[in-house]
Write a protein that holds these residues in place. Sequence first.
Motif, PDB file in Angstrom:
ATOM      1  N   ALA A  19       0.815  -1.222   0.000  1.00 46.64           N
ATOM      2  CA  ALA A  19       0.000   0.000   0.000  1.00 46.64           C
ATOM      3  C   ALA A  19       0.847   1.271   0.000  1.00 46.64           C
ATOM      4  CB  ALA A  19      -0.932   0.009   1.207  1.00 46.64           C
ATOM      5  N   ALA A  20       1.980   1.254   0.702  1.00 42.76           N
ATOM      6  CA  ALA A  20       2.802   2.460   0.844  1.00 42.76           C
ATOM      7  C   ALA A  20       4.287   2.083   0.838  1.00 42.76           C
ATOM      8  CB  ALA A  20       2.433   3.194   2.129  1.00 42.76           C
ATOM      9  N   ASP A  43       1.168  14.127   0.929  1.00 41.53           N
ATOM     10  CA  ASP A  43       0.608  13.470  -0.247  1.00 41.53           C
ATOM     11  C   ASP A  43       0.647  11.942  -0.137  1.00 41.53           C
ATOM     12  OD1 ASP A  43       3.388  13.232  -0.619  1.00 41.53           O
ATOM     13  OD2 ASP A  43       3.265  13.570  -2.780  1.00 41.53           O
ATOM     14  N   LYS A  44       1.257  11.412   0.908  1.00 40.73           N
ATOM     15  CA  LYS A  44       1.290   9.965   1.161  1.00 40.73           C
ATOM     16  C   LYS A  44       0.229   9.525   2.171  1.00 40.73           C
ATOM     17  CE  LYS A  44       4.760   9.250  -1.510  1.00 40.73           C
ATOM     18  NZ  LYS A  44       4.530   8.624  -2.790  1.00 40.73           N
ATOM     19  N   ARG A  49      -3.036   5.539   5.158  1.00 42.90           N
ATOM     20  CA  ARG A  49      -4.355   5.127   5.664  1.00 42.90           C
ATOM     21  C   ARG A  49      -4.783   3.787   5.072  1.00 42.90           C
ATOM     22  NH1 ARG A  49      -7.430  10.894   6.300  1.00 42.90           N
ATOM     23  NH2 ARG A  49      -6.635  11.286   8.391  1.00 42.90           N
ATOM     24  N   GLN A  50      -4.466   3.557   3.803  1.00 45.52           N
ATOM     25  CA  GLN A  50      -4.770   2.266   3.192  1.00 45.52           C
ATOM     26  C   GLN A  50      -3.953   1.157   3.867  1.00 45.52           C
ATOM     27  OE1 GLN A  50      -7.071   1.296   1.330  1.00 45.52           O
ATOM     28  NE2 GLN A  50      -6.405  -0.525   0.260  1.00 45.52           N
ATOM     29  N   ALA A  51      -2.697   1.426   4.165  1.00 41.00           N
ATOM     30  CA  ALA A  51      -1.861   0.448   4.864  1.00 41.00           C
ATOM     31  C   ALA A  51      -2.451   0.113   6.232  1.00 41.00           C
ATOM     32  CB  ALA A  51      -0.439   0.983   5.019  1.00 41.00           C
ATOM     33  N   ILE A  52      -2.953   1.120   6.925  1.00 41.58           N
ATOM     34  CA  ILE A  52      -3.582   0.905   8.235  1.00 41.58           C
ATOM     35  C   ILE A  52      -4.808   0.006   8.084  1.00 41.58           C
ATOM     36  CG2 ILE A  52      -4.887   2.049  10.072  1.00 41.58           C
ATOM     37  CD1 ILE A  52      -2.927   4.435   9.700  1.00 41.58           C
ATOM     38  N   LEU A  58      -3.155  -4.708  13.072  1.00 42.25           N
ATOM     39  CA  LEU A  58      -3.404  -3.368  13.621  1.00 42.25           C
ATOM     40  C   LEU A  58      -2.147  -2.785  14.259  1.00 42.25           C
ATOM     41  CD1 LEU A  58      -6.876  -4.111  15.254  1.00 42.25           C
ATOM     42  CD2 LEU A  58      -6.431  -3.188  12.969  1.00 42.25           C
ATOM     43  N   ALA A  59      -1.021  -2.935  13.553  1.00 44.29           N
ATOM     44  CA  ALA A  59       0.271  -2.541  14.091  1.00 44.29           C
ATOM     45  C   ALA A  59       0.702  -1.134  13.686  1.00 44.29           C
ATOM     46  CB  ALA A  59       1.338  -3.539  13.634  1.00 44.29           C
ATOM     47  N   ILE A  60      -0.097  -0.429  12.894  1.00 48.32           N
ATOM     48  CA  ILE A  60       0.270   0.889  12.367  1.00 48.32           C
ATOM     49  C   ILE A  60      -0.665   1.948  12.913  1.00 48.32           C
ATOM     50  CG2 ILE A  60       0.650   2.258  10.273  1.00 48.32           C
ATOM     51  CD1 ILE A  60       0.748  -0.476   8.763  1.00 48.32           C
ATOM     52  N   LYS A  61      -0.077   3.070  13.309  1.00 48.25           N
ATOM     53  CA  LYS A  61      -0.846   4.227  13.785  1.00 48.25           C
ATOM     54  C   LYS A  61      -0.344   5.467  13.059  1.00 48.25           C
ATOM     55  CE  LYS A  61      -2.748   1.888  17.241  1.00 48.25           C
ATOM     56  NZ  LYS A  61      -3.463   0.806  16.716  1.00 48.25           N
ATOM     57  N   VAL A  62      -1.220   6.436  12.879  1.00 47.49           N
ATOM     58  CA  VAL A  62      -0.835   7.708  12.281  1.00 47.49           C
ATOM     59  C   VAL A  62      -1.469   8.851  13.038  1.00 47.49           C
ATOM     60  CG1 VAL A  62      -2.694   7.780  10.561  1.00 47.49           C
ATOM     61  CG2 VAL A  62      -0.546   8.966  10.112  1.00 47.49           C
ATOM     62  N   GLU A  63      -0.680   9.894  13.251  1.00 41.87           N
ATOM     63  CA  GLU A  63      -1.172  11.151  13.818  1.00 41.87           C
ATOM     64  C   GLU A  63      -1.065  12.195  12.726  1.00 41.87           C
ATOM     65  OE1 GLU A  63       0.741  12.378  17.462  1.00 41.87           O
ATOM     66  OE2 GLU A  63       1.113  10.271  17.959  1.00 41.87           O
ATOM     67  N   VAL A  64      -2.179  12.864  12.474  1.00 41.99           N
ATOM     68  CA  VAL A  64      -2.190  13.873  11.400  1.00 41.99           C
ATOM     69  C   VAL A  64      -2.132  15.253  11.994  1.00 41.99           C
ATOM     70  CG1 VAL A  64      -3.435  14.711   9.390  1.00 41.99           C
ATOM     71  CG2 VAL A  64      -3.518  12.310   9.980  1.00 41.99           C
TER      72      VAL A  64
END
Length: 64
Positions: A19-20, A43-44, A49-52, A58-64
């Motif tokens: 995905a990324a 731009d990624k 988000r698709q990778a998440i 459920l090993a990926i988190k993102v803070e925007v």
Amino acid sequence: MRVTIEEDKCCGAGQCVLAAPTVFDQREEDGIVILLDETPPDDKLAEVRQAIRLCPALAIKVEV
């Protein structure tokens, strides 16, 4: 954006890499995720988000 991973949760499915590929990779010996870019450009965000969504562990988190 800031991406974090929990290596101990990773099962090595590799969906995040598909995905990324500029953000994630996998260790050759066991397939565990490697974070290539902790702060990828905005731009990624869709790819991250698709990778998440695809991560079965459920090993990926993102803070925007």
